[in-house]
Design a protein around this motif. Structure first.
Motif, PDB file in Angstrom:
ATOM      1  N   ARG A  21       0.843  -1.199   0.000  1.00 21.78           N
ATOM      2  CA  ARG A  21       0.000   0.000   0.000  1.00 21.78           C
ATOM      3  C   ARG A  21       0.875   1.244   0.000  1.00 21.78           C
ATOM      4  O   ARG A  21       1.873   1.320   0.713  1.00 21.78           O
ATOM      5  N   TYR A  26      -2.193  -2.899  -3.592  1.00 19.33           N
ATOM      6  CA  TYR A  26      -2.034  -4.033  -4.505  1.00 19.33           C
ATOM      7  C   TYR A  26      -1.871  -5.311  -3.691  1.00 19.33           C
ATOM      8  O   TYR A  26      -1.029  -5.378  -2.790  1.00 19.33           O
ATOM      9  N   LYS A  55      -6.176  -1.074  -6.160  1.00 13.15           N
ATOM     10  CA  LYS A  55      -7.359  -0.396  -5.642  1.00 13.15           C
ATOM     11  C   LYS A  55      -6.966   0.989  -5.152  1.00 13.15           C
ATOM     12  O   LYS A  55      -5.926   1.165  -4.530  1.00 13.15           O
ATOM     13  N   SER A  56      -7.805   1.965  -5.443  1.00 17.27           N
ATOM     14  CA  SER A  56      -7.535   3.346  -5.022  1.00 17.27           C
ATOM     15  C   SER A  56      -8.818   3.987  -4.516  1.00 17.27           C
ATOM     16  O   SER A  56      -9.910   3.684  -5.010  1.00 17.27           O
ATOM     17  N   ASN A  57      -8.698   4.862  -3.533  1.00 17.95           N
ATOM     18  CA  ASN A  57      -9.879   5.544  -2.999  1.00 17.95           C
ATOM     19  C   ASN A  57     -10.306   6.719  -3.866  1.00 17.95           C
ATOM     20  O   ASN A  57     -11.373   7.297  -3.661  1.00 17.95           O
TER      21      ASN A  57
END
Length: 241
Positions: free
Chosen positions: A183, A206, A228-230
């Motif tokens: 992260r 990831y 993944k991303s916010n």
């Protein structure tokens, strides 16, 4: 004193104890190399570099170093070989991240674009943390400007793609260290003007997969299909912070 401790700079030192009756210290990591000294069972050693295979680099005195076979050394507080290896890799990742961020900043701050436009993106290394299977890098996304107190927030960033590529590079540097999740926490300075205040801006995460890694390492940008991303990726670096 713990089995290993942080020392000057970024080196990690381990306190080891000779377990063999007589252990040789060699000039190079090779049993055919010159023997510099012999240590006896129970002698404490300072180990500051771990070879991936079978050697430890140790201090002989304040100015000289040599190499000893890993199997000839025990570690205090039951520090195991895997712990040594992981600590060494952790330290290596931290140094790698600091180095690539420093080179990134120099390249941009010395660019012709900065000379002409007076503003470029920059990153600041904060920390590297490992807990519960997560290796987390904490980075500040900021800018460098020619003019003091220039407001940069909301200005369009022409280097969005380059910054995305750079974050991808950081991910691969982090993967030197074995973890289940990687992260990157991206911070920015609070827009109240207080530089000491940082707020979490974006996170990229990831989950490692062996088969997946074989694909993403050979194709630029492929990793983003699995991160993944916010915040939508196209928005993260669209503007200066």
């Amino acid at each position: 004193m713990n089995a290993f401790s942080q020392t000057d700079g970024d080196a990690v030192e381990f306190v080891g104890i000779v377990k063999k009756q007589v252990a040789n210290i060699y000039e190079n990591p090779d049993e055919k190399a010159k023997i510099l000294r012999r240590f006896y069972r129970g002698t404490k050693l300072i180990v500051f570099e771990v070879d991936e295979e079978e050697w430890l680099k140790v201090k002989i005195n304040n100015t000289k170093t040599g190499y000893i076979k890993r199997d000839d050394v025990d570690f205090k507080n039951t520090l195991k070989k895997e712990a040594i290896k992981n600590s060494y890799k952790y330290n290596k990742v931290s140094l790698e991240l600091k180095s690539v961020i420093e080179r990134f900043n120099i390249n941009f701050s010395e660019s012709m674009y900065f000379q002409q436009e007076g503003i470029v993106p920059q990153f600041e290394y904060m920390d590297l943390l490992f807990k519960d299977g997560f290796l987390k890098a904490e980075i500040v996304y900021t800018t460098k400007t020619k003019f003091e107190n220039e407001r940069t927030a909301g200005k369009e960033n022409p280097f969005a793609e380059e910054l995305k590529d750079f974050i991808e590079l950081l991910f691969f540097k982090m993967m030197i260290y074995e973890a289940e999740f990687y992260r990157i926490n991206l911070y920015k300075y609070n827009n109240n003007g207080k530089l000491e205040e940082k707020v979490l801006y974006a996170t990229f995460e990831y989950k490692y997969d062996d088969e997946q890694f074989k694909v993403i390492k050979n194709k630029k940008g492929m990793i983003w299909n699995f991160v993944k991303s916010n915040i939508p990726l196209e928005e993260v670096f669209k503007y200066y912070p």
